[in-house]
Design a protein around this motif. Structure first.
Motif, PDB file in Angstrom:
ATOM      1  N   ALA A 192       0.843  -1.201   0.000  1.00  0.00           N
ATOM      2  CA  ALA A 192       0.000   0.000   0.000  1.00  0.00           C
ATOM      3  C   ALA A 192       0.878   1.251   0.000  1.00  0.00           C
ATOM      4  N   SER A 193       1.949   1.244   0.772  1.00  0.00           N
ATOM      5  CA  SER A 193       2.865   2.390   0.807  1.00  0.00           C
ATOM      6  C   SER A 193       3.504   2.624  -0.553  1.00  0.00           C
ATOM      7  N   SER A 194       3.876   1.543  -1.241  1.00  0.00           N
ATOM      8  CA  SER A 194       4.473   1.665  -2.577  1.00  0.00           C
ATOM      9  C   SER A 194       3.480   2.227  -3.581  1.00  0.00           C
ATOM     10  N   ILE A 195       2.236   1.749  -3.504  1.00  0.00           N
ATOM     11  CA  ILE A 195       1.182   2.240  -4.397  1.00  0.00           C
ATOM     12  C   ILE A 195       0.969   3.738  -4.170  1.00  0.00           C
ATOM     13  N   VAL A 196       0.858   4.133  -2.912  1.00  0.00           N
ATOM     14  CA  VAL A 196       0.633   5.542  -2.573  1.00  0.00           C
ATOM     15  C   VAL A 196       1.826   6.390  -2.999  1.00  0.00           C
ATOM     16  N   ALA A 197       3.041   5.892  -2.813  1.00  0.00           N
ATOM     17  CA  ALA A 197       4.229   6.653  -3.219  1.00  0.00           C
ATOM     18  C   ALA A 197       4.215   6.911  -4.725  1.00  0.00           C
ATOM     19  N   ALA A 198       3.862   5.897  -5.506  1.00  0.00           N
ATOM     20  CA  ALA A 198       3.804   6.070  -6.960  1.00  0.00           C
ATOM     21  C   ALA A 198       2.704   7.055  -7.352  1.00  0.00           C
ATOM     22  N   LEU A 199       1.555   6.962  -6.698  1.00  0.00           N
ATOM     23  CA  LEU A 199       0.459   7.888  -6.987  1.00  0.00           C
ATOM     24  C   LEU A 199       0.818   9.316  -6.577  1.00  0.00           C
ATOM     25  N   ASP A 200       1.561   9.442  -5.488  1.00  0.00           N
ATOM     26  CA  ASP A 200       2.020  10.754  -5.031  1.00  0.00           C
ATOM     27  C   ASP A 200       3.012  11.340  -6.041  1.00  0.00           C
ATOM     28  N   ASP A 201       3.941  10.518  -6.510  1.00  0.00           N
ATOM     29  CA  ASP A 201       4.923  10.971  -7.505  1.00  0.00           C
ATOM     30  C   ASP A 201       4.235  11.515  -8.761  1.00  0.00           C
TER      31      ASP A 201
END
Length: 167
Positions: A89-98
């Motif tokens: 979930a953290s990886s998904i959110v990081a990519a969406l944030d980027d």
């Protein structure tokens, strides 16, 4: 994806029957078919989402955030609802944030938690991607509406048996 020269499920079933007999081949072929269909569907969905800069897991996260009252969830809760590990979930959110589709912000209620908050850009891309997926029947256009409902019903029975949810 180029078509395979053989049906891998039929081939696996043939080998299974040679080794273990006919009895267990129906369940083995069903499971193998489900797993292969999942691979095919994920590839189709990711191809449909690629022009939007999304993968299916990222799309699911955006849609989930768009359904919430304030457009935000703690990352841990997002992972729970997506049924993925907190790290994923953290990886998904990081990519969406980027990509500017979400913002990571500290929780005002829990100083240890970080919230994923959908942006206007994230809402717009989620709407556009949803339209494309709806138009493509989520990759299930080869099945009629009755077949799609039957598949959902069949898999619901399996999910109930596994304790996936309470009926």
């Amino acid at each position: 994806m180029a078509p395979l020269r053989i049906d891998p499920v039929a081939e696996a079933r043939r080998h299974w029957a040679d080794r273990w007999g006919q009895e267990p081949t129906a369940s083995m072929a069903a499971v193998t078919s489900i797993m292969r269909a999942q691979q095919i569907l994920l590839a189709r969905l990711n191809e449909l989402l690629k022009p939007h800069g999304l993968t299916f897991p990222r799309f699911e996260a955006l849609v989930l955030l768009s359904y919430t009252k304030n457009g935000e969830l703690p990352i841990g809760k997002l992972g729970e609802r997506l049924q993925v590990h907190r790290t994923s979930a953290s990886s998904i959110v990081a990519a969406l944030d980027d990509d500017g589709f979400v913002r990571r912000i500290p929780s005002e209620r829990d100083g240890r938690a970080t919230l994923a908050q959908i942006t206007d850009r994230g809402r717009a891309v989620a709407r556009a991607a949803t339209q494309d997926l709806n138009d493509a029947e989520f990759g299930l256009g080869a099945l009629g509406a009755d077949e799609q409902e039957g598949l959902t019903t069949t898999l619901r029975t399996l999910r109930l048996d596994a304790g996936d949810f309470v009926a």
